[in-house]
Design a protein around this motif. Structure first.
Motif, PDB file in Angstrom:
ATOM      1  N   PRO A  14       0.898  -0.853   0.010  1.00 44.23           N
ATOM      2  CA  PRO A  14       0.120  -0.010   0.311  1.00 44.23           C
ATOM      3  C   PRO A  14       0.788   1.606   0.077  1.00 44.23           C
ATOM      4  O   PRO A  14       0.548   2.547  -0.707  1.00 44.23           O
ATOM      5  N   ILE A  15       2.076   1.301   0.168  1.00 42.49           N
ATOM      6  CA  ILE A  15       3.520   2.628   0.766  1.00 42.49           C
ATOM      7  C   ILE A  15       3.274   2.925  -0.960  1.00 42.49           C
ATOM      8  O   ILE A  15       3.462   4.156  -1.413  1.00 42.49           O
ATOM      9  N   GLY A  16       3.982   1.971  -1.300  1.00 41.16           N
ATOM     10  CA  GLY A  16       3.837   1.832  -3.171  1.00 41.16           C
ATOM     11  C   GLY A  16       3.400   2.664  -3.489  1.00 41.16           C
ATOM     12  O   GLY A  16       3.559   3.629  -4.651  1.00 41.16           O
ATOM     13  N   VAL A  17       1.904   2.017  -3.492  1.00 44.23           N
ATOM     14  CA  VAL A  17       0.604   2.298  -4.271  1.00 44.23           C
ATOM     15  C   VAL A  17       0.110   4.004  -3.912  1.00 44.23           C
ATOM     16  O   VAL A  17      -0.210   4.504  -5.106  1.00 44.23           O
ATOM     17  N   SER A  18       0.789   4.010  -3.025  1.00 47.02           N
ATOM     18  CA  SER A  18       0.517   5.350  -2.381  1.00 47.02           C
ATOM     19  C   SER A  18       0.907   6.800  -2.977  1.00 47.02           C
ATOM     20  O   SER A  18       1.195   7.561  -3.079  1.00 47.02           O
ATOM     21  N   GLY A  19       2.854   5.702  -2.688  1.00 44.18           N
ATOM     22  CA  GLY A  19       3.994   6.494  -3.911  1.00 44.18           C
ATOM     23  C   GLY A  19       3.591   7.028  -5.212  1.00 44.18           C
ATOM     24  O   GLY A  19       3.606   7.879  -6.228  1.00 44.18           O
ATOM     25  N   GLU A  20       2.817   5.500  -6.216  1.00 46.01           N
ATOM     26  CA  GLU A  20       2.696   5.645  -7.266  1.00 46.01           C
ATOM     27  C   GLU A  20       1.473   7.312  -7.829  1.00 46.01           C
ATOM     28  O   GLU A  20       0.754   7.704  -8.683  1.00 46.01           O
ATOM     29  N   LEU A  21       0.644   7.106  -6.854  1.00 43.36           N
ATOM     30  CA  LEU A  21      -0.706   8.125  -6.506  1.00 43.36           C
ATOM     31  C   LEU A  21       0.257   9.108  -6.259  1.00 43.36           C
ATOM     32  O   LEU A  21      -0.521  10.744  -6.473  1.00 43.36           O
ATOM     33  N   LEU A  22       1.133   8.962  -5.435  1.00 43.30           N
ATOM     34  CA  LEU A  22       1.118  11.299  -5.438  1.00 43.30           C
ATOM     35  C   LEU A  22       2.379  11.108  -6.574  1.00 43.30           C
ATOM     36  O   LEU A  22       2.339  12.615  -6.952  1.00 43.30           O
ATOM     37  N   CYS A  23       3.304  10.616  -7.250  1.00 41.78           N
ATOM     38  CA  CYS A  23       3.724  11.289  -8.342  1.00 41.78           C
ATOM     39  C   CYS A  23       2.636  10.914  -9.448  1.00 41.78           C
ATOM     40  O   CYS A  23       3.139  11.505 -10.187  1.00 41.78           O
ATOM     41  N   PHE A  24       1.905  10.902 -10.016  1.00 40.43           N
ATOM     42  CA  PHE A  24       0.704  10.907 -10.670  1.00 40.43           C
ATOM     43  C   PHE A  24      -0.162  11.968 -10.073  1.00 40.43           C
ATOM     44  O   PHE A  24      -0.262  13.261 -11.007  1.00 40.43           O
ATOM     45  N   TYR A  25      -0.591  13.015  -9.128  1.00 40.00           N
ATOM     46  CA  TYR A  25      -1.246  13.685  -8.442  1.00 40.00           C
ATOM     47  C   TYR A  25       0.096  15.022  -9.331  1.00 40.00           C
ATOM     48  O   TYR A  25      -0.172  15.812 -10.010  1.00 40.00           O
ATOM     49  N   ALA A  26       1.253  15.230  -8.882  1.00 44.51           N
ATOM     50  CA  ALA A  26       2.006  16.043  -8.890  1.00 44.51           C
ATOM     51  C   ALA A  26       2.359  16.722 -10.622  1.00 44.51           C
ATOM     52  O   ALA A  26       2.401  17.308 -11.008  1.00 44.51           O
ATOM     53  N   MET A  59      -5.220   7.698 -12.336  1.00 42.82           N
ATOM     54  CA  MET A  59      -5.820   7.537 -10.592  1.00 42.82           C
ATOM     55  C   MET A  59      -7.210   7.250  -9.934  1.00 42.82           C
ATOM     56  O   MET A  59      -7.308   6.717  -8.932  1.00 42.82           O
ATOM     57  N   SER A  60      -7.731   7.355 -10.912  1.00 45.11           N
ATOM     58  CA  SER A  60      -9.626   7.213 -10.827  1.00 45.11           C
ATOM     59  C   SER A  60      -9.755   5.564 -11.088  1.00 45.11           C
ATOM     60  O   SER A  60     -10.272   5.275 -10.041  1.00 45.11           O
ATOM     61  N   SER A  61      -8.706   5.306 -11.664  1.00 48.85           N
ATOM     62  CA  SER A  61      -8.591   3.578 -11.609  1.00 48.85           C
ATOM     63  C   SER A  61      -8.161   2.875 -10.222  1.00 48.85           C
ATOM     64  O   SER A  61      -8.340   1.617 -10.485  1.00 48.85           O
ATOM     65  N   TYR A  62      -7.466   3.358  -9.846  1.00 52.92           N
ATOM     66  CA  TYR A  62      -6.958   2.919  -8.425  1.00 52.92           C
ATOM     67  C   TYR A  62      -8.097   2.627  -7.859  1.00 52.92           C
ATOM     68  O   TYR A  62      -7.583   1.839  -6.669  1.00 52.92           O
ATOM     69  N   ILE A  63      -8.971   3.137  -7.405  1.00 51.11           N
ATOM     70  CA  ILE A  63     -10.019   3.063  -6.299  1.00 51.11           C
ATOM     71  C   ILE A  63     -10.710   2.012  -6.753  1.00 51.11           C
ATOM     72  O   ILE A  63     -10.967   1.125  -5.481  1.00 51.11           O
ATOM     73  N   PRO A  64     -11.348   0.960  -7.841  1.00 45.12           N
ATOM     74  CA  PRO A  64     -11.705  -0.222  -8.136  1.00 45.12           C
ATOM     75  C   PRO A  64     -10.689  -1.219  -8.097  1.00 45.12           C
ATOM     76  O   PRO A  64     -10.972  -2.167  -7.498  1.00 45.12           O
ATOM     77  N   PHE A  66      -7.471  -1.028  -6.261  1.00 46.47           N
ATOM     78  CA  PHE A  66      -5.769  -1.568  -5.581  1.00 46.47           C
ATOM     79  C   PHE A  66      -6.863  -2.498  -4.764  1.00 46.47           C
ATOM     80  O   PHE A  66      -6.283  -3.629  -4.815  1.00 46.47           O
ATOM     81  N   PRO A  67      -8.562  -2.859  -4.555  1.00 39.00           N
ATOM     82  CA  PRO A  67      -8.250  -3.826  -3.706  1.00 39.00           C
ATOM     83  C   PRO A  67      -8.341  -5.523  -4.068  1.00 39.00           C
ATOM     84  O   PRO A  67      -7.760  -6.089  -3.617  1.00 39.00           O
ATOM     85  N   MET A  68      -8.889  -5.103  -5.120  1.00 41.76           N
ATOM     86  CA  MET A  68      -8.697  -6.491  -6.175  1.00 41.76           C
ATOM     87  C   MET A  68      -6.950  -7.047  -6.063  1.00 41.76           C
ATOM     88  O   MET A  68      -6.683  -8.398  -6.015  1.00 41.76           O
ATOM     89  N   LEU A  69      -6.213  -6.472  -6.604  1.00 35.34           N
ATOM     90  CA  LEU A  69      -4.341  -6.041  -6.848  1.00 35.34           C
ATOM     91  C   LEU A  69      -4.086  -6.575  -5.829  1.00 35.34           C
ATOM     92  O   LEU A  69      -3.182  -7.622  -5.406  1.00 35.34           O
ATOM     93  N   TYR A  70      -4.780  -6.059  -4.332  1.00 41.57           N
ATOM     94  CA  TYR A  70      -4.388  -6.482  -2.958  1.00 41.57           C
ATOM     95  C   TYR A  70      -3.846  -7.560  -2.418  1.00 41.57           C
ATOM     96  O   TYR A  70      -3.442  -8.509  -1.996  1.00 41.57           O
ATOM     97  N   LEU A  71      -5.884  -8.112  -2.904  1.00 36.13           N
ATOM     98  CA  LEU A  71      -5.666  -9.225  -2.113  1.00 36.13           C
ATOM     99  C   LEU A  71      -5.606 -10.304  -3.551  1.00 36.13           C
ATOM    100  O   LEU A  71      -5.093 -11.594  -2.871  1.00 36.13           O
ATOM    101  N   HIS A  72      -4.937  -9.882  -4.264  1.00 37.81           N
ATOM    102  CA  HIS A  72      -4.881 -11.282  -5.509  1.00 37.81           C
ATOM    103  C   HIS A  72      -3.169 -11.429  -4.998  1.00 37.81           C
ATOM    104  O   HIS A  72      -2.740 -12.856  -4.792  1.00 37.81           O
TER     105      HIS A  72
END
Length: 94
Positions: A14-26, A59-64, A66-72
């Motif tokens: 999750p920390i890595g995904v958060s870093g990706e999202l921060l890069c996308f935001y910037a 960025m918005s595609s991460y919302i639905p 991420f849970p599937m990717l993480y659980l997989h």
């Protein structure tokens, strides 16, 4: 005993995904200011492409997703590292 790498994975993914999202935001803020890789009307193709909107969509595609990717990933790690039955499976043919 469960290896430490299993516990670290649960936090680091999750920390890595958060870093990706921060890069996308910037990046989307920078693209919005500079219009980098944006093709606007009027032009000879009569077509417009806004790179900032593409970044926002990703960025918005991460919302639905991420849970599937993480659980997989968690289930795949359980398959490889273990977590199944601890009983020996000694089946002999008679």
């Amino acid at each position: 005993m469960v290896p430490v790498s299993v516990h670290i994975f649960l936090a680091l993914y999750p920390i890595g995904v958060s870093g990706e999202l921060l890069c996308f935001y910037a990046a989307q803020q920078f693209v919005g200011d500079t219009k980098l890789w944006t093709y606007e009307l009027p032009n000879s193709l009569n077509f417009t492409f806004n790179y900032r909107y593409l970044l926002i969509y990703i960025m918005s595609s991460y919302i639905p997703l991420f849970p599937m990717l993480y659980l997989h990933m968690v289930s795949q790690r359980k398959k490889i590292i273990g977590g199944g039955s601890t009983k020996p499976t000694d089946k002999k043919k008679s």
